[in-house]
Write an enzyme that holds these catalytic residues in place. Structure first.
Site, mmCIF file in Angstrom:
data_model
loop_
_atom_site.group_PDB
_atom_site.id
_atom_site.type_symbol
_atom_site.label_atom_id
_atom_site.label_comp_id
_atom_site.label_asym_id
_atom_site.label_seq_id
_atom_site.Cartn_x
_atom_site.Cartn_y
_atom_site.Cartn_z
ATOM 1 N N ALA A 59 11.123 -21.475 9.541
ATOM 2 C CA ALA A 59 9.703 -21.099 9.556
ATOM 3 C C ALA A 59 8.828 -22.327 9.716
ATOM 4 C CB ALA A 59 9.332 -20.388 8.247
ATOM 5 N N THR A 61 5.963 -23.859 7.905
ATOM 6 C CA THR A 61 5.460 -23.647 6.542
ATOM 7 C C THR A 61 4.339 -24.602 6.144
ATOM 8 O OG1 THR A 61 7.218 -25.067 5.686
ATOM 9 C CG2 THR A 61 7.649 -22.692 5.694
ATOM 10 N N ASP A 101 4.118 -14.337 -0.036
ATOM 11 C CA ASP A 101 2.989 -13.714 -0.727
ATOM 12 C C ASP A 101 1.679 -13.906 0.037
ATOM 13 O OD1 ASP A 101 3.265 -16.477 -1.285
ATOM 14 O OD2 ASP A 101 2.087 -16.346 -3.115
ATOM 15 N N TYR A 124 -1.250 -19.254 8.512
ATOM 16 C CA TYR A 124 0.151 -19.170 8.060
ATOM 17 C C TYR A 124 0.498 -17.734 7.665
ATOM 18 C CZ TYR A 124 4.108 -19.449 4.836
ATOM 19 O OH TYR A 124 5.306 -19.216 4.195
#
Length: 280
Positions: A59, A61, A101, A124
């Protein structure tokens, strides 16, 4: 069983790769071996390894950097996930995508259920949510696992940063108005390996249980380590960052319960185990 882990040089990827044993063979591909933004490479990797499941941890990040580099974030988190989904579907391979989250806006006050509407506020978060949507539309056998506040033995994270800062400071200021659940990579990795052996497809929320603020998390780190340091609370506004953070990102683990899996242990227990691991 053979598992292919993407992002094998990352914090969670490294944790997963070392969990292989004689029963579960784990093949880890880092960015140097597999560029997920290249569909041909994704197809080739799955054809070579022939895994029973892929745990897709690769990913983009860099949360704040993503605000200035949206194309880079979407290329990895959305298109890279699309490529993995296409390759997995062609091979009829299970695909487990690690999400976040940050797909929620953080404006709630009760734990987010797996089926609550998402409303990401940062580039993101939006790029990770796009990856979820592409996976859901392209792949039959998928797991989406949203997690939060991840730390562990590998890579940089909040726990290591706090321990480092405590070496040369007598006061540390930490945000107290962001609430969530810290997650130890060892506990998350063990859950993921159990999950992908099942057919219980769908969306999962997986973090260590219990909640705290970053300020309370920092206090716990110092308490567990026996470090005497003054910890001061501050607000998010006093510590501005390019990307907005969810103020409340506690997630309800309803899918873990309803599918009969064991929940992850309390975050304080996970922290204690990690600090012991650091000393070894």
């Amino acid at each position: 069983m053979t598992l292919l882990v993407t992002g094998a040089n990352g914090q969670l990827g490294q944790e997963l790769v070392r969990m292989g044993d004689e029963r579960i063979h784990i093949v880890g591909y880092g960015r140097d071996q597999l560029d997920i933004t290249d569909l041909a490479q994704c197809r080739e990797a799955l054809a070579d390894v022939r895994p029973n499941a892929v745990i897709h941890t690769a990913a983009y990040t860099a949360v704040d950097q993503a605000e200035a580099e949206p194309d880079a974030a979407y290329r990895v988190n959305a298109l890279g996930t699309r490529n993995m989904a296409i390759a997995a579907q062609e091979q009829n391979t299970k695909l487990c995508y690690i999400s976040t989250d940050y797909v929620f806006d953080g404006k709630g006050s009760t734990p987010y259920n797996e089926y609550d509407n998402t409303n990401p506020q940062s580039v993101y978060g939006k790029s990770k949510r796009a990856g979820e949507a592409l996976l859901q539309s392209l792949c039959n056998r998928y797991f989406i696992v949203r997690t939060s506040w991840v730390y562990g033995k590998y890579g940089n994270n909040f726990v290591k940063t706090m321990l480092k800062l405590a070496l040369d400071r007598d006061t540390i200021t930490v945000v107290h108005d962001q609430i969530g659940s810290p997650t130890y990579t060892y506990d998350l990795a063990a859950f993921l390996i159990e999950l992908v052996q099942s057919e219980a497809y769908g969306i999962y929320h997986a973090s260590n249980t219990g909640t705290c603020s970053w300020y309370e998390f920092a206090q716990a780190i110092f308490e567990e380590r026996g470090i005497s340091i003054r910890t001061e609370p501050c607000t998010t506004e006093q510590f501005p960052r390019p990307a907005p953070r969810p103020a409340y990102s506690v997630m309800d683990h309803s899918a873990i319960r309803t599918n009969g899996f064991n929940d992850l242990r309390h975050w304080r227990e996970g922290l204690r185990a990690f600090l012991q691991e650091l000393e070894v």
